[in-house]
Design a protein around this motif. Structure first.
Motif, PDB file in Angstrom:
ATOM      1  N   ASN A  39       0.853  -1.236   0.083  1.00 56.40           N
ATOM      2  CA  ASN A  39       0.141  -0.038   0.229  1.00 56.40           C
ATOM      3  C   ASN A  39       0.881   1.293  -0.213  1.00 56.40           C
ATOM      4  OD1 ASN A  39       0.927  -0.290   2.524  1.00 56.40           O
ATOM      5  ND2 ASN A  39      -0.786   0.930   3.555  1.00 56.40           N
ATOM      6  N   GLU A  40       0.253   2.322  -0.449  1.00 57.94           N
ATOM      7  CA  GLU A  40       1.057   3.752  -0.161  1.00 57.94           C
ATOM      8  C   GLU A  40       1.188   4.251   0.964  1.00 57.94           C
ATOM      9  OE1 GLU A  40      -0.221   6.187  -3.465  1.00 57.94           O
ATOM     10  OE2 GLU A  40       0.106   4.898  -5.066  1.00 57.94           O
ATOM     11  N   SER A  41       1.678   3.764   1.938  1.00 59.69           N
ATOM     12  CA  SER A  41       1.956   4.262   3.236  1.00 59.69           C
ATOM     13  C   SER A  41       2.912   5.240   3.326  1.00 59.69           C
ATOM     14  CB  SER A  41       2.523   2.947   4.143  1.00 59.69           C
ATOM     15  OG  SER A  41       3.535   2.601   3.728  1.00 59.69           O
ATOM     16  N   GLY A  42       2.801   6.008   4.501  1.00 58.19           N
ATOM     17  CA  GLY A  42       3.725   7.099   4.594  1.00 58.19           C
ATOM     18  C   GLY A  42       4.902   6.833   5.221  1.00 58.19           C
ATOM     19  N   THR A  43       4.901   5.660   5.913  1.00 55.74           N
ATOM     20  CA  THR A  43       6.033   5.304   6.832  1.00 55.74           C
ATOM     21  C   THR A  43       6.224   3.557   6.627  1.00 55.74           C
ATOM     22  OG1 THR A  43       5.041   5.277   8.858  1.00 55.74           O
ATOM     23  CG2 THR A  43       6.305   7.109   8.270  1.00 55.74           C
ATOM     24  N   PRO A  44       7.152   3.039   6.670  1.00 58.85           N
ATOM     25  CA  PRO A  44       7.400   1.610   6.575  1.00 58.85           C
ATOM     26  C   PRO A  44       6.584   0.795   7.504  1.00 58.85           C
ATOM     27  CG  PRO A  44       9.580   2.376   6.262  1.00 58.85           C
ATOM     28  CD  PRO A  44       8.516   3.504   6.802  1.00 58.85           C
ATOM     29  N   SER A  45       6.401   1.393   8.817  1.00 60.92           N
ATOM     30  CA  SER A  45       5.682   0.940   9.695  1.00 60.92           C
ATOM     31  C   SER A  45       3.977   0.805   9.594  1.00 60.92           C
ATOM     32  CB  SER A  45       5.640   1.450  11.200  1.00 60.92           C
ATOM     33  OG  SER A  45       5.368   3.016  10.946  1.00 60.92           O
ATOM     34  N   ASP A  46       3.531   1.528   8.685  1.00 60.29           N
ATOM     35  CA  ASP A  46       2.183   1.715   8.083  1.00 60.29           C
ATOM     36  C   ASP A  46       1.821   0.328   7.053  1.00 60.29           C
ATOM     37  OD1 ASP A  46       1.377   3.233  10.148  1.00 60.29           O
ATOM     38  OD2 ASP A  46       2.071   5.041   8.787  1.00 60.29           O
ATOM     39  N   SER A  47       2.813  -0.122   6.527  1.00 64.05           N
ATOM     40  CA  SER A  47       2.975  -0.829   5.429  1.00 64.05           C
ATOM     41  C   SER A  47       2.241  -2.202   5.434  1.00 64.05           C
ATOM     42  CB  SER A  47       4.242  -1.217   4.857  1.00 64.05           C
ATOM     43  OG  SER A  47       4.147  -2.027   3.453  1.00 64.05           O
ATOM     44  N   VAL A  48       1.264  -2.449   4.410  1.00 64.75           N
ATOM     45  CA  VAL A  48       0.655  -3.933   4.470  1.00 64.75           C
ATOM     46  C   VAL A  48       0.418  -4.159   2.991  1.00 64.75           C
ATOM     47  CG1 VAL A  48      -0.633  -3.631   6.434  1.00 64.75           C
ATOM     48  CG2 VAL A  48      -1.725  -2.791   4.523  1.00 64.75           C
ATOM     49  N   PHE A  49       0.210  -5.249   2.534  1.00 68.31           N
ATOM     50  CA  PHE A  49      -0.037  -5.558   1.266  1.00 68.31           C
ATOM     51  C   PHE A  49      -1.403  -4.989   0.693  1.00 68.31           C
ATOM     52  CE2 PHE A  49       2.111  -9.353   2.212  1.00 68.31           C
ATOM     53  CZ  PHE A  49       3.266  -9.093   1.378  1.00 68.31           C
ATOM     54  N   ARG A  50      -1.292  -4.486  -0.729  1.00 64.43           N
ATOM     55  CA  ARG A  50      -2.355  -3.717  -0.993  1.00 64.43           C
ATOM     56  C   ARG A  50      -3.850  -4.367  -0.653  1.00 64.43           C
ATOM     57  NH1 ARG A  50      -1.056  -2.825  -6.791  1.00 64.43           N
ATOM     58  NH2 ARG A  50      -2.868  -4.001  -7.216  1.00 64.43           N
ATOM     59  N   GLU A  51      -4.782  -3.630  -0.533  1.00 63.84           N
ATOM     60  CA  GLU A  51      -6.038  -4.302  -0.114  1.00 63.84           C
ATOM     61  C   GLU A  51      -6.709  -4.868  -1.171  1.00 63.84           C
ATOM     62  OE1 GLU A  51     -10.338  -2.662   1.651  1.00 63.84           O
ATOM     63  OE2 GLU A  51      -8.845  -1.128   1.221  1.00 63.84           O
ATOM     64  N   ASP A  52      -6.679  -4.651  -2.440  1.00 62.17           N
ATOM     65  CA  ASP A  52      -7.338  -5.343  -3.358  1.00 62.17           C
ATOM     66  C   ASP A  52      -6.663  -6.648  -3.797  1.00 62.17           C
ATOM     67  OD1 ASP A  52      -5.201  -3.744  -4.376  1.00 62.17           O
ATOM     68  OD2 ASP A  52      -6.011  -4.060  -6.556  1.00 62.17           O
ATOM     69  N   ILE A  53      -5.253  -6.863  -3.485  1.00 68.33           N
ATOM     70  CA  ILE A  53      -4.721  -8.035  -3.724  1.00 68.33           C
ATOM     71  C   ILE A  53      -4.080  -8.892  -2.524  1.00 68.33           C
ATOM     72  CG2 ILE A  53      -3.811  -7.276  -5.980  1.00 68.33           C
ATOM     73  CD1 ILE A  53      -1.168  -6.779  -4.802  1.00 68.33           C
ATOM     74  N   THR A  54      -4.708  -8.385  -1.224  1.00 70.34           N
ATOM     75  CA  THR A  54      -4.432  -9.014  -0.039  1.00 70.34           C
ATOM     76  C   THR A  54      -4.432 -10.436  -0.023  1.00 70.34           C
ATOM     77  OG1 THR A  54      -4.662  -6.818   1.042  1.00 70.34           O
ATOM     78  CG2 THR A  54      -4.756  -9.077   2.441  1.00 70.34           C
ATOM     79  N   HIS A  55      -5.732 -10.926  -0.567  1.00 67.73           N
ATOM     80  CA  HIS A  55      -5.929 -12.487  -0.582  1.00 67.73           C
ATOM     81  C   HIS A  55      -5.059 -13.390  -1.406  1.00 67.73           C
ATOM     82  CE1 HIS A  55      -8.049 -16.165  -1.929  1.00 67.73           C
ATOM     83  NE2 HIS A  55      -8.243 -16.217  -0.734  1.00 67.73           N
ATOM     84  N   ASP A  56      -4.775 -12.794  -2.512  1.00 69.18           N
ATOM     85  CA  ASP A  56      -3.593 -13.438  -3.423  1.00 69.18           C
ATOM     86  C   ASP A  56      -2.278 -13.283  -2.732  1.00 69.18           C
ATOM     87  OD1 ASP A  56      -5.694 -14.093  -5.640  1.00 69.18           O
ATOM     88  OD2 ASP A  56      -5.389 -11.965  -6.273  1.00 69.18           O
ATOM     89  N   MET A  57      -1.806 -12.174  -2.342  1.00 70.19           N
ATOM     90  CA  MET A  57      -0.689 -12.171  -1.646  1.00 70.19           C
ATOM     91  C   MET A  57      -0.239 -13.067  -0.415  1.00 70.19           C
ATOM     92  SD  MET A  57       1.082 -10.148  -3.564  1.00 70.19           S
ATOM     93  CE  MET A  57       2.675 -10.181  -2.482  1.00 70.19           C
ATOM     94  N   LEU A  58      -1.369 -12.957   0.385  1.00 71.98           N
ATOM     95  CA  LEU A  58      -1.354 -13.985   1.513  1.00 71.98           C
ATOM     96  C   LEU A  58      -1.093 -15.295   1.060  1.00 71.98           C
ATOM     97  CD1 LEU A  58      -3.630 -12.385   4.241  1.00 71.98           C
ATOM     98  CD2 LEU A  58      -1.312 -12.247   4.196  1.00 71.98           C
ATOM     99  N   GLU A  59      -1.998 -15.869   0.240  1.00 72.36           N
ATOM    100  CA  GLU A  59      -1.818 -17.134  -0.634  1.00 72.36           C
ATOM    101  C   GLU A  59      -0.463 -17.404  -1.047  1.00 72.36           C
ATOM    102  OE1 GLU A  59      -4.390 -20.039  -3.386  1.00 72.36           O
ATOM    103  OE2 GLU A  59      -4.688 -18.239  -3.446  1.00 72.36           O
ATOM    104  N   ILE A  60       0.175 -16.480  -1.698  1.00 69.63           N
ATOM    105  CA  ILE A  60       1.546 -16.468  -2.410  1.00 69.63           C
ATOM    106  C   ILE A  60       2.638 -16.565  -1.335  1.00 69.63           C
ATOM    107  CG2 ILE A  60       3.349 -15.433  -3.691  1.00 69.63           C
ATOM    108  CD1 ILE A  60       1.103 -14.098  -5.568  1.00 69.63           C
ATOM    109  N   VAL A  61       2.397 -15.771  -0.174  1.00 75.83           N
ATOM    110  CA  VAL A  61       3.579 -15.686   0.830  1.00 75.83           C
ATOM    111  C   VAL A  61       3.363 -16.862   1.692  1.00 75.83           C
ATOM    112  CG1 VAL A  61       4.111 -14.446   2.902  1.00 75.83           C
ATOM    113  CG2 VAL A  61       3.562 -13.159   0.977  1.00 75.83           C
ATOM    114  N   GLY A  62       2.328 -17.445   2.019  1.00 77.61           N
ATOM    115  CA  GLY A  62       1.993 -18.827   2.336  1.00 77.61           C
ATOM    116  C   GLY A  62       2.693 -19.721   1.833  1.00 77.61           C
TER     117      GLY A  62
END
Length: 357
Positions: free
Chosen positions: A29-52
């Motif tokens: 996601n477009e976070s202001g700082t690294p601590s706010d970072s997460v995988f982009r909301e519209d691809i979260t499901h896919d990203m978690l599947e890939i990471v797992g």
């Protein structure tokens, strides 16, 4: 990923070869700082599947990091200054993120991924930088000086093994992009700079001084060298014939040349922009096509607007009119020798880079 992993397991190679997939930094996601970072909301499901899947098979996460694409006037959404892309001291203030301080965009992006992986439950997953570099043309910020500044700074940074604020004293594994330019790469969705990521010109000549062993005075600097034994076609160029009175077909001829060759150096703010007039622009386009066609008979016609000269029309070294290397020419012997020599030289450089990594 599943198919390749299954094939590796069937061949009993899953321990020697690790499967991964390169993702761009916009997977976060477009976070202001690294601590706010997460995988982009519209691809979260896919990203978690890939990471797992990667974690299950002890495979690395691969992220492409190109500060050139996200800083300065390349991206209107970014409020970060251009010099934040570089690793040397600059005037821009550091970014503070709690107990962590960031002096450059690379560390911030790398640690943004670390945070996103940690939030997903994979804090110790290994990371590979799948691609990083800086282009030399096709944009006002894409210059050899900026490319040398970025690439040398990055190499010095990773070779020091200082790591990043969230992963200190940790080696960073990476692929430096790129060895040579790709003059047929699409530029329609991004820009002309996409064809100019290479550290070497099309003929294996370094574009700028770069020490792959780092710039520390305590080490012996090993700079890029030219590929030896490269042979060129005849020293002749295709330019606009200014004696022709009827130039009504000139716009269409230039368009045709640039659709079938690389004219990106002629763009606003690019390497040839300040030096060539209308005649020079047409001549550059004609010659780019002529050399792409390996100086074949008839490739300098352009409805009678082009003619061949034997005096180099280049204004300066910043905007050279190229002469094609002897590949695909009518001389079979010359083709074989030249092609092998160029490939051998480039492979030697590639092996050297891999050894350093």
């Amino acid at each position: 990923l599943r198919n390749i992993q299954r094939a590796l397991m069937n061949a009993n190679m899953e321990e020697q070869v690790k499967v991964t997939v390169p993702l761009n930094a916009d997977a976060l996601n477009e976070s202001g700082t690294p601590s706010d970072s997460v995988f982009r909301e519209d691809i979260t499901h896919d990203m978690l599947e890939i990471v797992g899947f990667l974690a299950e098979n002890q495979c690395p996460f691969t992220l492409n990091i190109y500060p050139f694409l996200t800083l300065g006037d390349n991206n209107n959404k970014s409020s970060l200054p251009l010099d934040y892309a570089f690793f040397d001291p600059h005037t821009s203030p550091p970014i503070t993120d709690g107990e962590y301080t960031y002096l450059n965009a690379f560390d911030a992006t790398y640690d943004a991924l670390v945070v996103a992986l940690t939030k997903a439950g994979y804090s110790n997953m290994s990371i590979i930088v799948g691609g990083i570099g800086w282009p030399t043309d096709g944009h006002a910020n894409a210059t050899p000086d900026n490319a040398m500044r970025f690439n040398q700074g990055f190499l010095d940074h990773v070779l020091s093994e200082v790591g990043t604020p969230r992963r200190p004293n940790t080696p960073i594994h990476f692929y430096l992009s790129s060895l040579i330019d790709e003059d047929m790469r699409s530029v329609s969705t991004t820009g002309g700079f996409e064809r100019h990521w290479g550290m070497l010109r099309y003929d294996g000549v370094p574009k700028y001084a770069l020490s792959l062993s780092g710039s520390s005075k305590t080490k012996r600097r090993r700079a890029l060298v030219s590929v030896p034994g490269v042979r060129y076609l005849d020293k002749k160029w295709c330019v606009l014939n200014t004696d022709v009175v009827d130039t009504s077909t000139l716009p269409d001829s230039i368009l045709y040349a640039c659709m079938n060759a690389d004219c990106t150096p002629l763009g606003l703010g690019c390497s040839c922009y300040p030096y060539l007039d209308d005649v020079g622009n047409a001549s550059y386009a004609f010659n780019a096509y002529f050399q792409r066609q390996n100086q074949q008979m008839g490739s300098c016609s352009f409805d009678g607007l082009g003619h061949i000269v034997t005096v180099d029309p280049s204004i300066n070294t910043t905007c050279p009119f190229m002469v094609q290397i002897a590949y695909g020419s009518s001389s079979t012997t010359k083709v074989k020798v030249t092609h092998v020599q160029v490939l051998v030289g480039l492979c030697h450089l590639l092996v050297f880079i891999m050894v350093l990594l």
